[in-house]
Design a protein around this motif. Structure first.
Motif, PDB file in Angstrom:
ATOM      1  N   PHE A  47       0.828  -1.189   0.000  1.00 50.36           N
ATOM      2  CA  PHE A  47       0.000   0.000   0.000  1.00 50.36           C
ATOM      3  C   PHE A  47       0.873   1.253   0.000  1.00 50.36           C
ATOM      4  O   PHE A  47       1.882   1.324   0.705  1.00 50.36           O
ATOM      5  CB  PHE A  47      -0.888  -0.015   1.251  1.00 50.36           C
ATOM      6  N   VAL A  48       0.473   2.235  -0.795  1.00 51.74           N
ATOM      7  CA  VAL A  48       1.188   3.514  -0.831  1.00 51.74           C
ATOM      8  C   VAL A  48       0.312   4.639  -0.271  1.00 51.74           C
ATOM      9  O   VAL A  48       0.722   5.368   0.630  1.00 51.74           O
ATOM     10  CB  VAL A  48       1.620   3.859  -2.262  1.00 51.74           C
ATOM     11  N   ALA A  49      -0.903   4.769  -0.828  1.00 54.63           N
ATOM     12  CA  ALA A  49      -1.758   5.877  -0.424  1.00 54.63           C
ATOM     13  C   ALA A  49      -3.200   5.552  -0.775  1.00 54.63           C
ATOM     14  O   ALA A  49      -3.462   4.753  -1.674  1.00 54.63           O
ATOM     15  CB  ALA A  49      -1.337   7.168  -1.109  1.00 54.63           C
ATOM     16  N   SER A  50      -4.112   6.206  -0.054  1.00 57.23           N
ATOM     17  CA  SER A  50      -5.532   6.037  -0.344  1.00 57.23           C
ATOM     18  C   SER A  50      -6.242   7.377  -0.203  1.00 57.23           C
ATOM     19  O   SER A  50      -5.769   8.285   0.491  1.00 57.23           O
ATOM     20  CB  SER A  50      -6.168   5.015   0.599  1.00 57.23           C
ATOM     21  N   ARG A  56     -10.561  12.159   2.223  1.00 54.43           N
ATOM     22  CA  ARG A  56      -9.642  11.856   3.308  1.00 54.43           C
ATOM     23  C   ARG A  56      -8.508  10.983   2.768  1.00 54.43           C
ATOM     24  O   ARG A  56      -8.746  10.021   2.049  1.00 54.43           O
ATOM     25  CB  ARG A  56     -10.364  11.116   4.427  1.00 54.43           C
ATOM     26  N   THR A  57      -7.289  11.309   3.148  1.00 55.08           N
ATOM     27  CA  THR A  57      -6.126  10.609   2.610  1.00 55.08           C
ATOM     28  C   THR A  57      -5.353   9.865   3.696  1.00 55.08           C
ATOM     29  O   THR A  57      -5.433  10.198   4.882  1.00 55.08           O
ATOM     30  CB  THR A  57      -5.183  11.586   1.912  1.00 55.08           C
ATOM     31  N   ALA A  58      -4.622   8.867   3.257  1.00 57.53           N
ATOM     32  CA  ALA A  58      -3.739   8.106   4.142  1.00 57.53           C
ATOM     33  C   ALA A  58      -2.524   7.669   3.340  1.00 57.53           C
ATOM     34  O   ALA A  58      -2.630   7.453   2.124  1.00 57.53           O
ATOM     35  CB  ALA A  58      -4.456   6.902   4.727  1.00 57.53           C
ATOM     36  N   TYR A  59      -1.387   7.551   4.029  1.00 57.87           N
ATOM     37  CA  TYR A  59      -0.135   7.220   3.342  1.00 57.87           C
ATOM     38  C   TYR A  59       0.667   6.214   4.171  1.00 57.87           C
ATOM     39  O   TYR A  59       0.611   6.206   5.402  1.00 57.87           O
ATOM     40  CB  TYR A  59       0.723   8.471   3.165  1.00 57.87           C
ATOM     41  N   VAL A  60       1.448   5.416   3.466  1.00 62.08           N
ATOM     42  CA  VAL A  60       2.450   4.611   4.150  1.00 62.08           C
ATOM     43  C   VAL A  60       3.519   5.562   4.674  1.00 62.08           C
ATOM     44  O   VAL A  60       3.800   6.609   4.071  1.00 62.08           O
ATOM     45  CB  VAL A  60       3.023   3.551   3.185  1.00 62.08           C
ATOM     46  N   ASP A  61       4.105   5.210   5.806  1.00 62.91           N
ATOM     47  CA  ASP A  61       5.050   6.132   6.451  1.00 62.91           C
ATOM     48  C   ASP A  61       6.204   6.543   5.537  1.00 62.91           C
ATOM     49  O   ASP A  61       6.670   7.686   5.584  1.00 62.91           O
ATOM     50  CB  ASP A  61       5.618   5.487   7.723  1.00 62.91           C
ATOM     51  N   SER A  62       6.652   5.639   4.694  1.00 63.57           N
ATOM     52  CA  SER A  62       7.842   5.906   3.882  1.00 63.57           C
ATOM     53  C   SER A  62       7.634   6.998   2.838  1.00 63.57           C
ATOM     54  O   SER A  62       8.608   7.495   2.277  1.00 63.57           O
ATOM     55  CB  SER A  62       8.309   4.621   3.204  1.00 63.57           C
ATOM     56  N   VAL A  63       6.386   7.359   2.551  1.00 65.65           N
ATOM     57  CA  VAL A  63       6.141   8.388   1.532  1.00 65.65           C
ATOM     58  C   VAL A  63       5.504   9.649   2.114  1.00 65.65           C
ATOM     59  O   VAL A  63       5.311  10.628   1.381  1.00 65.65           O
ATOM     60  CB  VAL A  63       5.265   7.863   0.376  1.00 65.65           C
ATOM     61  N   LYS A  64       5.186   9.647   3.383  1.00 67.66           N
ATOM     62  CA  LYS A  64       4.550  10.809   4.003  1.00 67.66           C
ATOM     63  C   LYS A  64       5.427  12.042   3.841  1.00 67.66           C
ATOM     64  O   LYS A  64       6.632  12.008   4.070  1.00 67.66           O
ATOM     65  CB  LYS A  64       4.287  10.548   5.480  1.00 67.66           C
ATOM     66  N   GLY A  65       4.799  13.127   3.430  1.00 69.68           N
ATOM     67  CA  GLY A  65       5.522  14.375   3.219  1.00 69.68           C
ATOM     68  C   GLY A  65       6.154  14.493   1.844  1.00 69.68           C
ATOM     69  O   GLY A  65       6.639  15.571   1.483  1.00 69.68           O
ATOM     70  N   ARG A  66       6.168  13.412   1.087  1.00 70.04           N
ATOM     71  CA  ARG A  66       6.757  13.437  -0.257  1.00 70.04           C
ATOM     72  C   ARG A  66       5.715  13.178  -1.348  1.00 70.04           C
ATOM     73  O   ARG A  66       5.823  13.734  -2.439  1.00 70.04           O
ATOM     74  CB  ARG A  66       7.865  12.384  -0.368  1.00 70.04           C
TER      75      ARG A  66
END
Length: 115
Positions: A47-50, A56-66
């Motif tokens: 999973f990367v993002a939804s 409403r959004t959600a991200y895997v930690d490794s891509v947050k902020g990018r």
């Protein structure tokens, strides 16, 4: 029938940016949550993002902020803006939808981050 078609992948240097797109058809796009996944060579998809129908959004930690996921409901389009790309972001990126209990995947678009 439901179709998801990704585009926008390519070769980019570390620190660069890409914008992935996913064109959806066969559904009432605005009513459905949409996801981005990616698959590294030899690994399972992750999973990367939804983004929900309400945005409403959600991200895997490794891509947050990018990375930023967004949607354009009138155009039936899903996007993934990827900034500050790293070598470890190299993968095939997939658009995903669960509709009426069935999973739907696009064919993916390849992102290669390399100097």
């Amino acid at each position: 029938q439901v179709q998801l078609v990704e585009s926008g992948g390519g070769l980019v240097q570390p620190g660069g940016s890409l914008r992935l797109s996913c064109a959806a058809s066969g559904i009432i796009f605005s009513l459905n949550a949409m996801d981005w996944y990616r698959q590294f060579p030899g690994k399972e998809r992750e999973f990367v993002a939804s983004i929900t129908s309400g945005g409403r959004t959600a991200y895997v930690d490794s891509v947050k902020g990018r990375f930023t996921i967004s949607r354009d409901n009138p155009k039936n389009m899903l996007y993934l803006q990827m900034n500050s790309l790293k070598l470890e972001d190299t993968a095939v990126y997939y658009c995903y939808l669960s509709f009426r209990g069935m999973p739907y995947w696009g064919k993916g678009t390849r992102v290669t981050v390399s100097s």
